[in-house]
Design a protein around this motif. Sequence first.
Motif, PDB file in Angstrom:
ATOM      1  N   THR A   1     -11.261  -7.257   9.028  1.00 19.42           N
ATOM      2  CA  THR A   1     -11.959  -6.067   8.018  1.00 19.42           C
ATOM      3  C   THR A   1     -11.112  -5.055   7.508  1.00 19.42           C
ATOM      4  N   ASP A   2     -10.357  -4.527   8.360  1.00 20.98           N
ATOM      5  CA  ASP A   2      -9.334  -3.520   7.794  1.00 20.98           C
ATOM      6  C   ASP A   2      -8.189  -3.653   7.173  1.00 20.98           C
ATOM      7  N   THR A   3      -7.943  -5.016   6.591  1.00 21.29           N
ATOM      8  CA  THR A   3      -6.668  -5.342   6.024  1.00 21.29           C
ATOM      9  C   THR A   3      -6.638  -4.877   4.425  1.00 21.29           C
ATOM     10  N   PRO A   4      -5.724  -4.394   4.149  1.00 22.88           N
ATOM     11  CA  PRO A   4      -5.529  -3.896   2.664  1.00 22.88           C
ATOM     12  C   PRO A   4      -5.515  -4.988   1.986  1.00 22.88           C
ATOM     13  N   VAL A   5      -6.357  -5.064   0.835  1.00 22.44           N
ATOM     14  CA  VAL A   5      -6.587  -6.042  -0.243  1.00 22.44           C
ATOM     15  C   VAL A   5      -6.283  -5.621  -1.571  1.00 22.44           C
ATOM     16  N   TYR A   6      -5.392  -6.131  -2.115  1.00 21.68           N
ATOM     17  CA  TYR A   6      -5.186  -5.836  -3.649  1.00 21.68           C
ATOM     18  C   TYR A   6      -5.638  -6.817  -4.836  1.00 21.68           C
ATOM     19  N   ASP A   7      -6.582  -6.225  -5.728  1.00 24.03           N
ATOM     20  CA  ASP A   7      -7.146  -7.160  -6.548  1.00 24.03           C
ATOM     21  C   ASP A   7      -6.570  -7.004  -7.760  1.00 24.03           C
TER      22      ASP A   7
ATOM     23  N   MET B   1      -1.901  -5.338 -13.499  1.00 22.63           N
ATOM     24  CA  MET B   1      -1.572  -4.278 -12.294  1.00 22.63           C
ATOM     25  C   MET B   1      -2.689  -4.813 -11.047  1.00 22.63           C
ATOM     26  N   PHE B   2      -2.308  -4.237  -9.977  1.00 24.49           N
ATOM     27  CA  PHE B   2      -3.315  -4.571  -8.595  1.00 24.49           C
ATOM     28  C   PHE B   2      -3.744  -3.130  -8.282  1.00 24.49           C
TER      29      PHE B   2
END
Length: 119
Positions: A55-61, A66-67
Amino acid sequence: MAIPNEKLQQLLQEISSKAQFAEQQLGIVNTQIASKKRESRRLQLSDTEMDALPTDTPVYDGVGKMFVLTSTGDVKNRQAKEAEDIKKELANLDKKQHYLETTFKNSQEHMEQILKRGG
């Protein structure tokens, strides 16, 4: 009572053009359905991968070119909304496909009936 040749040709031409239009639209709808199914599958696979992450994984959208760093919950919510939209679009496309198939089939049957009576 026989139908004059001119009227018969005109009627056949109208039915034929309706059948051709339905067939073209059916091809377009089938392509759209395939595309939506691929998109749905992509979202499903992405969701499965997101579930496997801590759950604490950085996720880029992706936003445009850009993200942006976001939480997994936000990404999952956005994807769930997209999946729901795709489901609705697929339901509408299925209705349209059924209508076009029926139209095409009826046009073909009408042409056959006219040709049998006229011949």
